[in-house]
Motif scaffolding. Structure first.
Motif, PDB file in Angstrom:
ATOM      1  N   HIS A  51       0.861  -1.176   0.000  1.00 18.97           N
ATOM      2  CA  HIS A  51       0.000   0.000   0.000  1.00 18.97           C
ATOM      3  C   HIS A  51       0.897   1.224   0.000  1.00 18.97           C
ATOM      4  N   GLY A  52       0.724   2.095  -1.005  1.00 16.83           N
ATOM      5  CA  GLY A  52       1.557   3.291  -1.053  1.00 16.83           C
ATOM      6  C   GLY A  52       1.133   4.224  -2.173  1.00 16.83           C
ATOM      7  N   MET A  53       1.919   5.271  -2.367  1.00 21.54           N
ATOM      8  CA  MET A  53       1.647   6.269  -3.403  1.00 21.54           C
ATOM      9  C   MET A  53       2.199   5.772  -4.734  1.00 21.54           C
ATOM     10  N   ASP A  54       1.521   6.118  -5.835  1.00 22.96           N
ATOM     11  CA  ASP A  54       1.907   5.592  -7.134  1.00 22.96           C
ATOM     12  C   ASP A  54       2.729   6.548  -7.994  1.00 22.96           C
ATOM     13  N   ALA A  55       3.075   7.722  -7.493  1.00 28.20           N
ATOM     14  CA  ALA A  55       3.867   8.676  -8.272  1.00 28.20           C
ATOM     15  C   ALA A  55       4.481   9.698  -7.322  1.00 28.20           C
ATOM     16  N   ASP A  56       5.379  10.524  -7.870  1.00 32.91           N
ATOM     17  CA  ASP A  56       5.980  11.580  -7.062  1.00 32.91           C
ATOM     18  C   ASP A  56       5.080  12.808  -6.991  1.00 32.91           C
ATOM     19  N   MET A  57       4.431  13.141  -8.090  1.00 38.31           N
ATOM     20  CA  MET A  57       3.537  14.295  -8.134  1.00 38.31           C
ATOM     21  C   MET A  57       2.156  13.826  -8.583  1.00 38.31           C
ATOM     22  N   CYS A  58       1.109  14.447  -8.061  1.00 39.45           N
ATOM     23  CA  CYS A  58      -0.277  14.080  -8.377  1.00 39.45           C
ATOM     24  C   CYS A  58      -0.504  12.600  -8.102  1.00 39.45           C
ATOM     25  N   GLY A  60      -1.752   9.121  -6.019  1.00 38.59           N
ATOM     26  CA  GLY A  60      -2.882   8.588  -5.293  1.00 38.59           C
ATOM     27  C   GLY A  60      -2.427   7.381  -4.495  1.00 38.59           C
ATOM     28  N   MET A  61      -3.143   7.065  -3.434  1.00 38.38           N
ATOM     29  CA  MET A  61      -2.814   5.889  -2.644  1.00 38.38           C
ATOM     30  C   MET A  61      -3.394   4.662  -3.345  1.00 38.38           C
ATOM     31  N   VAL A  62      -2.546   3.647  -3.543  1.00 37.26           N
ATOM     32  CA  VAL A  62      -2.972   2.433  -4.238  1.00 37.26           C
ATOM     33  C   VAL A  62      -2.601   1.209  -3.421  1.00 37.26           C
ATOM     34  N   THR A  63      -3.282   0.111  -3.688  1.00 37.10           N
ATOM     35  CA  THR A  63      -2.985  -1.169  -3.060  1.00 37.10           C
ATOM     36  C   THR A  63      -2.683  -2.158  -4.175  1.00 37.10           C
ATOM     37  N   ALA A  64      -1.558  -2.876  -4.049  1.00 39.01           N
ATOM     38  CA  ALA A  64      -1.115  -3.783  -5.106  1.00 39.01           C
ATOM     39  C   ALA A  64      -0.795  -5.151  -4.522  1.00 39.01           C
ATOM     40  N   ASP A  65      -0.976  -6.180  -5.359  1.00 44.14           N
ATOM     41  CA  ASP A  65      -0.582  -7.534  -4.993  1.00 44.14           C
ATOM     42  C   ASP A  65       0.913  -7.692  -5.223  1.00 44.14           C
TER      43      ASP A  65
END
Length: 146
Positions: A51-58, A60-65
Motif C-alpha cells: 500500500h503506497g503512493m503511485d507517483a511523485d507528483m499528483c 494517489g494511494m494504491v494497493t497492489a498484490d
C-alpha cells in the motif's frame, strides 16, 4: 528629496515545484514515509498487499498484490482494465510507479525492460508467485545513524 520606505519589502525566493517542505512533511506523517510502500493486509480478504503512493507528483494511494507479472499477464491486466505498477527497491522498502504510460503505445505488449511489474490488488484474483523484501548490504561494524 528621498523619503525612507514605509514598509520593508520581503525578499523574493525562487520556488521549485514539488519541493515544498511542509507538504513533504505532511505526506511523510500521513503515509509513514514519503513514497515508501507499506506491507499491509487487505481488510476484506486478509491477503498481504503493498500500500503506497503511485507517483511523485499528483499521486494517489494504491494497493497492489506483491506478485510479479510476465508481459503476457500484464497484457491480460490491460485487457480487463486492472492497473499495474513497477516496483523500485529503496532500502528496506519499495516504491510503486504507475504503468499507465506503458500502455499508451499501441497494440504491442508492454516492455518490462528487466523491471518487476505487479498488478493492483483485486480480492480473489491473485496471480501465482510472490516478490521478496529488498535487502541492503549492512556492515556489522558500522556506526548507527543516531
Amino acid at each position: 528629496m528621498n523619503q525612507p520606505a514605509l514598509f520593508s519589502t520581503p525578499k523574493r525566493t525562487t520556488r521549485t515545484p514539488g519541493k515544498d517542505d511542509w507538504l513533504k512533511t505532511l505526506l511523510e506523517n500521513k503515509t509513514g514515509g514519503f513514497r515508501a510502500a507499506r506491507w499491509e493486509r487487505c481488510n476484506t480478504c486478509q491477503e498481504l498487499t503493498l500500500h503506497g503512493m503511485d507517483a511523485d507528483m499528483c499521486a494517489g494511494m494504491v494497493t497492489a498484490d506483491p506478485t510479479p507479472l510476465s508481459p503476457q499477464q500484464e497484457l491480460a491486466c490491460m485487457i480487463i482494465g486492472r492497473p499495474t505498477f513497477t516496483l523500485k527497491p529503496r532500502g528496506q522498502a519499495y516504491e510503486l510507479h504507475d504503468r499507465r504510460d506503458a500502455h499508451k503505445h499501441g497494440p504491442r505488449p508492454p516492455d518490462h525492460k528487466g523491471r518487476t511489474v505487479i498488478p493492483a490488488h483485486q480480492c480473489g484474483a491473485r496471480f501465482p508467485g510472490f516478490i521478496q523484501r529488498p535487502t541492503t548490504k549492512e556492515t556489522p561494524n558500522a556506526e548507527p545513524d543516531f
